[in-house]
Design a protein around this motif. Structure first.
Motif, short mmCIF file in Angstrom:
data_model
loop_
_atom_site.label_atom_id
_atom_site.label_comp_id
_atom_site.label_asym_id
_atom_site.label_seq_id
_atom_site.Cartn_x
_atom_site.Cartn_y
_atom_site.Cartn_z
N ILE A 66 0.83 -1.21 0.00
CA ILE A 66 0.00 0.00 0.00
C ILE A 66 0.86 1.25 0.00
CG2 ILE A 66 -1.60 1.35 1.43
CD1 ILE A 66 -2.91 -1.34 2.20
N THR A 67 1.92 1.26 0.81
CA THR A 67 2.82 2.42 0.86
C THR A 67 3.48 2.64 -0.49
OG1 THR A 67 3.23 2.09 3.21
CG2 THR A 67 4.84 3.40 2.00
N ASN A 68 3.98 1.57 -1.10
CA ASN A 68 4.60 1.71 -2.42
C ASN A 68 3.62 2.21 -3.47
OD1 ASN A 68 7.10 0.90 -1.48
ND2 ASN A 68 6.78 -1.24 -2.03
N GLN A 69 2.39 1.74 -3.41
CA GLN A 69 1.37 2.18 -4.36
C GLN A 69 1.06 3.67 -4.15
OE1 GLN A 69 -2.31 0.07 -4.03
NE2 GLN A 69 -3.22 1.06 -5.80
N ARG A 70 0.98 4.10 -2.91
CA ARG A 70 0.72 5.51 -2.63
C ARG A 70 1.85 6.39 -3.12
NH1 ARG A 70 -1.70 4.88 3.48
NH2 ARG A 70 -3.79 4.25 2.83
N ILE A 71 3.08 5.94 -2.93
CA ILE A 71 4.23 6.73 -3.39
C ILE A 71 4.21 6.84 -4.91
CG2 ILE A 71 6.75 6.71 -3.60
CD1 ILE A 71 6.78 5.52 -0.73
N ARG A 72 3.95 5.73 -5.61
CA ARG A 72 3.91 5.76 -7.08
C ARG A 72 2.82 6.68 -7.61
NH1 ARG A 72 4.66 0.21 -6.55
NH2 ARG A 72 2.46 -0.12 -6.90
N SER A 73 1.67 6.66 -6.96
CA SER A 73 0.54 7.43 -7.47
C SER A 73 0.47 8.85 -6.91
CB SER A 73 -0.77 6.70 -7.17
OG SER A 73 -0.99 6.63 -5.78
N GLY A 75 2.43 11.50 -7.33
CA GLY A 75 2.75 12.60 -8.23
C GLY A 75 3.81 13.53 -7.67
N PHE A 76 4.58 13.06 -6.68
CA PHE A 76 5.65 13.89 -6.15
C PHE A 76 6.66 14.19 -7.25
CE2 PHE A 76 4.86 11.73 -1.87
CZ PHE A 76 4.11 12.78 -1.41
N PRO A 77 7.19 15.40 -7.27
CA PRO A 77 8.23 15.70 -8.27
C PRO A 77 9.51 14.94 -7.92
CG PRO A 77 7.95 17.53 -6.77
CD PRO A 77 6.88 16.53 -6.43
N TYR A 78 10.26 14.58 -8.96
CA TYR A 78 11.52 13.87 -8.74
C TYR A 78 12.45 14.15 -9.90
CZ TYR A 78 9.66 10.51 -12.06
OH TYR A 78 9.14 9.91 -13.18
N VAL A 79 13.72 13.94 -9.69
CA VAL A 79 14.73 14.12 -10.72
C VAL A 79 14.95 12.77 -11.37
CG1 VAL A 79 17.12 14.75 -11.18
CG2 VAL A 79 15.81 15.98 -9.44
N LYS A 80 14.77 12.69 -12.69
CA LYS A 80 14.93 11.41 -13.36
C LYS A 80 16.38 10.96 -13.38
CE LYS A 80 10.94 11.14 -16.28
NZ LYS A 80 10.42 10.86 -17.60
#
Length: 103
Positions: A66-73, A75-80
């Protein structure tokens, strides 16, 4: 209690029968059931303690999913990446910045 162990052993041996834990979304429990059935049948563990541990492992795995799913969805900005497609750094080094700012 022996009937419960025998039934669980039959399910583990013959595959999904009356109860299919994976169909219920209990994937960790389904994966570890044969080992726990063996331990309970051999007297290495009590039925209640085995069930409690299986439940604790399932809950922990579910929380991670659940935590991993929340992180993926989220939309936090990140550096590719730190490099551009040409292989050069997309950010200037401190030395480059200080040289360019000199008069």
């Amino acid at each position: 209690m022996l009937r419960q162990v025998a039934k669980a052993a039959a399910v583990a041996r013959d595959g999904p029968g009356e109860v299919d834990l994976s169909a219920l979304g209990l994937h960790e429990m389904a994966a570890s059931l044969p080992d726990y059935v063996r331990m309970v049948a051999a007297g290495e563990r009590g039925f209640a303690s085995a069930f409690e541990e299986m439940t604790r492992v399932e809950v922990a795995a579910r929380e991670v999913r659940i935590t991993n799913q929340r992180i993926r969805s989220s939309g936090f900005p990140y550096v590719k990446g730190w490099r551009t497609s040409t292989g050069t750094s997309s950010r200037r080094s401190r030395a480059q910045r200080s040289r360019s700012s000199r008069p």
